[in-house]
Design a protein around this motif. Sequence first.
Motif, short mmCIF file in Angstrom:
data_model
loop_
_atom_site.label_atom_id
_atom_site.label_comp_id
_atom_site.label_asym_id
_atom_site.label_seq_id
_atom_site.Cartn_x
_atom_site.Cartn_y
_atom_site.Cartn_z
N GLN A 1 11.95 18.32 -4.67
CA GLN A 1 13.11 17.48 -4.98
C GLN A 1 13.42 16.54 -3.82
O GLN A 1 13.73 15.35 -4.04
N ARG A 2 13.32 17.03 -2.59
CA ARG A 2 13.58 16.18 -1.42
C ARG A 2 12.57 15.04 -1.36
O ARG A 2 12.93 13.89 -1.10
N ILE A 3 11.30 15.38 -1.56
CA ILE A 3 10.25 14.36 -1.51
C ILE A 3 10.47 13.34 -2.62
O ILE A 3 10.37 12.12 -2.40
N THR A 4 10.78 13.82 -3.82
CA THR A 4 10.97 12.92 -4.96
C THR A 4 12.11 11.93 -4.71
O THR A 4 11.95 10.72 -4.91
N GLY B 1 0.80 -1.21 0.00
CA GLY B 1 0.00 0.00 0.00
C GLY B 1 0.84 1.27 0.00
O GLY B 1 0.50 2.24 -0.67
N MET B 2 1.96 1.24 0.71
CA MET B 2 2.80 2.43 0.79
C MET B 2 3.48 2.73 -0.54
O MET B 2 3.80 3.88 -0.85
N ILE B 3 3.69 1.70 -1.37
CA ILE B 3 4.23 1.94 -2.70
C ILE B 3 3.27 2.82 -3.50
O ILE B 3 3.67 3.81 -4.12
N GLY B 4 1.99 2.48 -3.47
CA GLY B 4 1.00 3.29 -4.16
C GLY B 4 0.87 4.68 -3.57
O GLY B 4 0.70 5.67 -4.29
N HIS B 5 0.96 4.75 -2.24
CA HIS B 5 0.86 6.04 -1.55
C HIS B 5 2.02 6.94 -1.97
O HIS B 5 1.82 8.12 -2.30
N HIS B 6 3.24 6.38 -1.97
CA HIS B 6 4.41 7.15 -2.40
C HIS B 6 4.30 7.54 -3.87
O HIS B 6 4.73 8.64 -4.26
N ALA B 7 3.74 6.65 -4.69
CA ALA B 7 3.65 6.94 -6.13
C ALA B 7 2.81 8.18 -6.38
O ALA B 7 3.12 8.98 -7.28
N GLN B 8 1.75 8.37 -5.59
CA GLN B 8 0.95 9.58 -5.79
C GLN B 8 1.72 10.83 -5.39
O GLN B 8 1.60 11.87 -6.03
N ALA B 9 2.54 10.72 -4.36
CA ALA B 9 3.37 11.87 -3.98
C ALA B 9 4.29 12.25 -5.12
O ALA B 9 4.52 13.45 -5.39
N LEU B 10 4.83 11.27 -5.83
CA LEU B 10 5.70 11.55 -6.98
C LEU B 10 4.91 12.21 -8.11
O LEU B 10 5.43 13.10 -8.80
N ALA B 11 3.67 11.78 -8.30
CA ALA B 11 2.83 12.41 -9.32
C ALA B 11 2.57 13.87 -8.97
O ALA B 11 2.50 14.74 -9.86
N MET B 12 2.45 14.15 -7.69
CA MET B 12 2.21 15.53 -7.24
C MET B 12 3.46 16.39 -7.41
O MET B 12 3.38 17.53 -7.90
N ASP C 1 3.61 2.55 -11.34
CA ASP C 1 2.71 3.40 -12.11
C ASP C 1 1.29 2.87 -12.13
O ASP C 1 0.45 3.33 -12.90
N ALA C 2 0.99 1.87 -11.26
CA ALA C 2 -0.39 1.42 -11.13
C ALA C 2 -1.20 2.53 -10.50
O ALA C 2 -0.66 3.48 -9.95
N GLN C 3 -2.53 2.41 -10.57
CA GLN C 3 -3.37 3.48 -10.01
C GLN C 3 -2.98 3.70 -8.56
O GLN C 3 -3.13 2.81 -7.73
N PRO C 4 -2.42 4.86 -8.23
CA PRO C 4 -1.89 5.08 -6.90
C PRO C 4 -2.94 4.94 -5.82
O PRO C 4 -4.01 5.53 -5.90
N GLY C 5 -2.61 4.13 -4.82
CA GLY C 5 -3.44 4.09 -3.63
C GLY C 5 -4.58 3.11 -3.67
O GLY C 5 -5.26 2.94 -2.68
N MET D 1 -0.35 18.03 0.10
CA MET D 1 0.76 17.16 0.50
C MET D 1 0.80 16.96 2.01
O MET D 1 1.19 15.88 2.50
N ILE D 2 0.40 17.98 2.77
CA ILE D 2 0.31 17.81 4.23
C ILE D 2 -0.71 16.72 4.55
O ILE D 2 -0.45 15.82 5.35
N ARG D 3 -1.87 16.81 3.90
CA ARG D 3 -2.90 15.79 4.13
C ARG D 3 -2.40 14.41 3.69
O ARG D 3 -2.66 13.40 4.35
N HIS D 4 -1.67 14.36 2.60
CA HIS D 4 -1.11 13.12 2.09
C HIS D 4 -0.13 12.51 3.10
O HIS D 4 -0.16 11.31 3.39
N HIS D 5 0.74 13.34 3.64
CA HIS D 5 1.71 12.88 4.64
C HIS D 5 1.01 12.41 5.91
O HIS D 5 1.41 11.43 6.53
N GLU D 6 -0.03 13.13 6.31
CA GLU D 6 -0.78 12.72 7.50
C GLU D 6 -1.41 11.34 7.29
O GLU D 6 -1.53 10.55 8.23
#
Length: 201
Positions: free
Chosen positions: A62-65, A33-44, A90-94, A141-146
């Motif tokens: 850049q740090r997040i990426t 699950g965290m792979i998909g969660h991280h993937a959306q952060a990269l899309a952002m 690159d699967a549907q994130p999350g 991104m704050i909400r995403h990190h939370e």
Amino acid sequence: MLAVFAIGLTSPVRAPAQKPPSYTAADVRFMQGMIGHHAQALAMTALIPTRSSRQDIHMLGQRITVSQKDEIAMMQQWLRDRHQQVPARDAQPGVMGGNSMNMPGMAMSDTLMPGMLTSEQLAVLAKTTGDEFDKLFLADMIRHHEGALVMVKSLLGTTGSGQEAEVFRFASEVDTDQRAEIARMNALLDTLGASGAKTQH
């Protein structure tokens, strides 16, 4: 002969070595699950170069990426080493292909994981530029990190899970790093004149 027998009687009995904690099904679902969660952060963060002119936002992205790409690679390898399904980055994130994460406090069958943006919310973010983008990106991104903090808390609150050394270390690092980045993003929001979404976890 008697001497040898006597020595044998007095030799201490060694207790069997204690096996290190093994991973659980919840650990596997957390990593997947965290792979998909991280993937959306990269899309952002991929939206930043063409939508923001602020150097501090670029540096944050850049740090997040970098960190999340490294963590995705680590999680993929962890799953491969244990012969578990490895979600494509690159699967549907999350969304875990219709499978629920089955972790306490998370009803996520066919739904986004905690903190994830919907496709509509991502589209709104992609349409903004300048200060409007900066503020919305930080809030999202704050909400995403939370959401990642919720996932860690749920994992560690599941009996027997998060005990394998590598899983515990990674979950602890996610918790520490995400909290630090939330603080930085709230500070950036303050400089933009917006009210930061202070984490309550």
